[in-house]
Motif scaffolding. Structure first.
Motif, PDB file in Angstrom:
ATOM      1  N   LYS A  29      24.493  45.430  17.427  1.00 21.86           N
ATOM      2  CA  LYS A  29      25.201  46.405  17.941  1.00 21.86           C
ATOM      3  C   LYS A  29      26.404  46.738  16.834  1.00 21.86           C
ATOM      4  O   LYS A  29      26.558  46.184  15.916  1.00 21.86           O
ATOM      5  N   VAL A  30      26.936  47.859  16.834  1.00 17.49           N
ATOM      6  CA  VAL A  30      28.093  48.342  15.960  1.00 17.49           C
ATOM      7  C   VAL A  30      29.055  47.552  16.286  1.00 17.49           C
ATOM      8  O   VAL A  30      29.388  47.438  17.370  1.00 17.49           O
ATOM      9  N   GLY A  31      29.712  47.013  15.146  1.00 18.77           N
ATOM     10  CA  GLY A  31      30.790  46.062  15.221  1.00 18.77           C
ATOM     11  C   GLY A  31      30.400  44.663  14.915  1.00 18.77           C
ATOM     12  O   GLY A  31      29.215  44.368  14.335  1.00 18.77           O
ATOM     13  N   GLU A  32      31.249  43.356  15.514  1.00 21.45           N
ATOM     14  CA  GLU A  32      30.966  42.192  15.349  1.00 21.45           C
ATOM     15  C   GLU A  32      29.922  41.700  16.174  1.00 21.45           C
ATOM     16  O   GLU A  32      29.872  41.668  17.330  1.00 21.45           O
ATOM     17  N   ASN A  33      28.906  40.984  15.418  1.00 25.53           N
ATOM     18  CA  ASN A  33      27.972  40.170  16.171  1.00 25.53           C
ATOM     19  C   ASN A  33      27.944  38.614  15.749  1.00 25.53           C
ATOM     20  O   ASN A  33      28.158  38.455  14.651  1.00 25.53           O
ATOM     21  N   ASP A  34      27.421  38.134  16.856  1.00 29.56           N
ATOM     22  CA  ASP A  34      27.348  36.580  16.496  1.00 29.56           C
ATOM     23  C   ASP A  34      26.077  36.538  15.493  1.00 29.56           C
ATOM     24  O   ASP A  34      25.232  37.065  15.722  1.00 29.56           O
ATOM     25  N   PHE A  35      26.133  35.708  14.658  1.00 31.90           N
ATOM     26  CA  PHE A  35      25.119  35.341  13.529  1.00 31.90           C
ATOM     27  C   PHE A  35      25.073  33.986  13.813  1.00 31.90           C
ATOM     28  O   PHE A  35      25.664  32.905  13.328  1.00 31.90           O
ATOM     29  N   GLU A  36      23.673  33.577  14.067  1.00 34.46           N
ATOM     30  CA  GLU A  36      23.292  32.278  14.071  1.00 34.46           C
ATOM     31  C   GLU A  36      22.095  31.926  13.523  1.00 34.46           C
ATOM     32  O   GLU A  36      21.199  32.712  13.539  1.00 34.46           O
ATOM     33  N   ILE A  37      21.737  30.835  12.458  1.00 41.88           N
ATOM     34  CA  ILE A  37      20.795  30.560  11.987  1.00 41.88           C
ATOM     35  C   ILE A  37      20.535  29.101  12.296  1.00 41.88           C
ATOM     36  O   ILE A  37      21.425  28.196  12.409  1.00 41.88           O
ATOM     37  N   LEU A  38      19.164  28.533  11.880  1.00 39.68           N
ATOM     38  CA  LEU A  38      18.858  27.244  11.968  1.00 39.68           C
ATOM     39  C   LEU A  38      18.152  26.765  10.632  1.00 39.68           C
ATOM     40  O   LEU A  38      17.555  27.472  10.194  1.00 39.68           O
ATOM     41  N   ILE A  39      18.619  25.694   9.958  1.00 42.32           N
ATOM     42  CA  ILE A  39      18.007  25.083   8.841  1.00 42.32           C
ATOM     43  C   ILE A  39      17.263  23.937   9.136  1.00 42.32           C
ATOM     44  O   ILE A  39      17.777  22.930   9.705  1.00 42.32           O
ATOM     45  N   ASN A  40      15.946  23.724   8.671  1.00 47.20           N
ATOM     46  CA  ASN A  40      15.227  22.666   8.675  1.00 47.20           C
ATOM     47  C   ASN A  40      14.727  22.313   7.212  1.00 47.20           C
ATOM     48  O   ASN A  40      14.398  23.166   6.434  1.00 47.20           O
ATOM     49  N   GLN A  41      14.395  20.966   6.848  1.00 50.92           N
ATOM     50  CA  GLN A  41      13.733  20.652   5.842  1.00 50.92           C
ATOM     51  C   GLN A  41      12.446  20.341   5.980  1.00 50.92           C
ATOM     52  O   GLN A  41      12.258  19.561   7.161  1.00 50.92           O
ATOM     53  N   LYS A  42      11.376  20.692   5.138  1.00 49.08           N
ATOM     54  CA  LYS A  42       9.864  20.282   5.427  1.00 49.08           C
ATOM     55  C   LYS A  42       9.951  18.892   4.464  1.00 49.08           C
ATOM     56  O   LYS A  42       9.797  18.876   3.416  1.00 49.08           O
ATOM     57  N   VAL A  43      10.075  17.819   5.245  1.00 45.77           N
ATOM     58  CA  VAL A  43       9.837  16.471   4.542  1.00 45.77           C
ATOM     59  C   VAL A  43       8.328  16.032   4.543  1.00 45.77           C
ATOM     60  O   VAL A  43       7.941  15.444   3.486  1.00 45.77           O
ATOM     61  N   SER A  44       7.612  16.482   5.423  1.00 48.48           N
ATOM     62  CA  SER A  44       6.346  16.241   5.549  1.00 48.48           C
ATOM     63  C   SER A  44       5.526  17.373   6.627  1.00 48.48           C
ATOM     64  O   SER A  44       6.283  18.016   7.141  1.00 48.48           O
ATOM     65  N   MET A  45       4.183  17.196   6.652  1.00 47.63           N
ATOM     66  CA  MET A  45       3.510  18.182   7.406  1.00 47.63           C
ATOM     67  C   MET A  45       3.957  17.970   9.067  1.00 47.63           C
ATOM     68  O   MET A  45       3.732  18.919   9.792  1.00 47.63           O
ATOM     69  N   MET A  46       4.661  16.701   9.226  1.00 49.43           N
ATOM     70  CA  MET A  46       4.777  16.230  10.761  1.00 49.43           C
ATOM     71  C   MET A  46       6.248  16.012  10.891  1.00 49.43           C
ATOM     72  O   MET A  46       6.640  15.778  11.776  1.00 49.43           O
ATOM     73  N   ASP A  47       7.055  16.291   9.763  1.00 45.59           N
ATOM     74  CA  ASP A  47       8.354  15.759   9.854  1.00 45.59           C
ATOM     75  C   ASP A  47       9.272  17.021   9.321  1.00 45.59           C
ATOM     76  O   ASP A  47       9.296  17.377   8.061  1.00 45.59           O
ATOM     77  N   TRP A  48      10.096  17.621  10.265  1.00 40.69           N
ATOM     78  CA  TRP A  48      10.620  18.825   9.990  1.00 40.69           C
ATOM     79  C   TRP A  48      12.422  18.529  10.461  1.00 40.69           C
ATOM     80  O   TRP A  48      12.715  19.403  11.317  1.00 40.69           O
ATOM     81  N   PRO A  49      13.187  17.684   9.758  1.00 40.91           N
ATOM     82  CA  PRO A  49      14.562  17.491  10.512  1.00 40.91           C
ATOM     83  C   PRO A  49      15.451  18.802  10.096  1.00 40.91           C
ATOM     84  O   PRO A  49      15.369  19.298   9.184  1.00 40.91           O
ATOM     85  N   ALA A  50      16.263  18.651  10.996  1.00 42.51           N
ATOM     86  CA  ALA A  50      17.421  19.453  10.917  1.00 42.51           C
ATOM     87  C   ALA A  50      18.308  19.391   9.774  1.00 42.51           C
ATOM     88  O   ALA A  50      18.589  18.026   9.591  1.00 42.51           O
ATOM     89  N   VAL A  51      18.989  20.230   9.034  1.00 43.57           N
ATOM     90  CA  VAL A  51      19.768  19.966   7.809  1.00 43.57           C
ATOM     91  C   VAL A  51      21.405  20.248   8.523  1.00 43.57           C
ATOM     92  O   VAL A  51      21.570  21.450   8.803  1.00 43.57           O
ATOM     93  N   GLU A  52      22.216  19.372   8.403  1.00 41.15           N
ATOM     94  CA  GLU A  52      23.471  19.525   9.058  1.00 41.15           C
ATOM     95  C   GLU A  52      24.445  19.427   7.918  1.00 41.15           C
ATOM     96  O   GLU A  52      25.736  19.611   8.419  1.00 41.15           O
TER      97      GLU A  52
END
Length: 270
Positions: free
Chosen positions: A180-203
């Motif tokens: 909307k016009v004005g201030e908006n919550d902005f949220e993202i998620l960051i993950n690292q791809k360590v392997s094809m099966m391991d995607w930990p969150a970056v903190e």
């Protein structure tokens, strides 16, 4: 004939009034799996005597998706809480290669009687077949093959680190979902791809945002850079001064303060 008409008129009025009264007092449907969540699919967990219903807020798309699961007795239809509930998303690519993706393990909500979690699909079903497996009580597994679409505007991007190209990261846009016009919550998620099966969150990263309107040649004031809150989620505020096409540019720094990416952005149009 005139007397009959006189007698029928009040009766018709009473019936009409009664009907209107019923309509006026009709209650809205209670919140639950059918409102406003979208049913993605339902499958029996063979061997467990249970059925699993899979819900989301919208069609599943490449990016961060909040997901919900309802477990029911396969005979009575009664909603139950499983002794053990595990979720595993997996992609089989057209080449035969297999990989998983970032996910947040579902947790049981005693109020809604649903398991609530999240799956960050790193690509759409156009690249292969996604399977979401739900394991219950070590007895049975419900298998879903959901269709994952590419949204009109990308909700996820990846990049190799400018400092160490062997490390790759994925950034998912979570908010705003209804800008909307004005201030908006902005949220993202960051993950690292360590392997094809391991995607930990970056903190431990830092994030700088810079919104701009490419067509208008200006940005906006009063933005707040996202900071880490929990489990790889970074929350801030983005200020949109007018409707139209906005590009939110991101600069990401590692824990040492080195810029590891500064050429990616999210397009938000409203």
């Amino acid at each position: 004939m005139k007397k009959i008409f006189i007698y029928l008129l009040p009766l018709a009025f009473i019936m009409a009034f009664t009907q209107c009264s019923k309509d006026d007092t009709k209650e809205d449907p209670p919140p639950g799996p059918e409102n406003p969540q979208m049913l993605i699919g339902e499958q029996f967990a063979i061997g467990s005597g249970l059925k699993v219903e899979f819900y989301a807020l919208t069609e599943l798309y490449a990016g961060y998706n909040t997901v919900y699961f309802t477990v029911k007795d396969s005979i009575t239809g009664e909603v139950v809480e499983a002794n053990e509930f595990m979720m595993h998303p997996m992609m089989e690519m057209m080449s035969g290669m297999m990989h998983s993706c970032p996910m947040e393990a579902p947790v049981y909500n005693s109020e809604t009687k649903q398991y609530e979690g999240a799956i960050t699909f790193v690509m759409s079903s156009g690249m292969g077949t996604w399977t979401v497996s739900v394991h219950l009580n070590n007895l049975g597994t419900a298998e879903f093959e959901p269709d994952v679409i590419d949204p009109a505007e990308a909700m996820i991007y990846s990049f190799p680190s400018m400092v160490d190209s062997s490390k790759s990261y994925f950034v998912s846009l979570i908010q705003p979902t209804d800008p909307k016009v004005g201030e908006n919550d902005f949220e993202i998620l960051i993950n690292q791809k360590v392997s094809m099966m391991d995607w930990p969150a970056v903190e431990d990263f830092s994030v700088i945002i810079e919104p701009e309107m490419p067509d208008m040649g200006h940005g906006s004031p009063n933005n707040v850079d996202p900071t880490h809150t929990a489990h790889g989620h970074y929350d801030g505020i983005v200020n949109f001064t007018m409707t139209g096409w906005w590009r939110v540019n991101l600069t990401i720094l590692n824990a040492e303060g080195d810029t590891i990416n500064n050429d990616r952005s999210f397009n938000i149009t409203f």
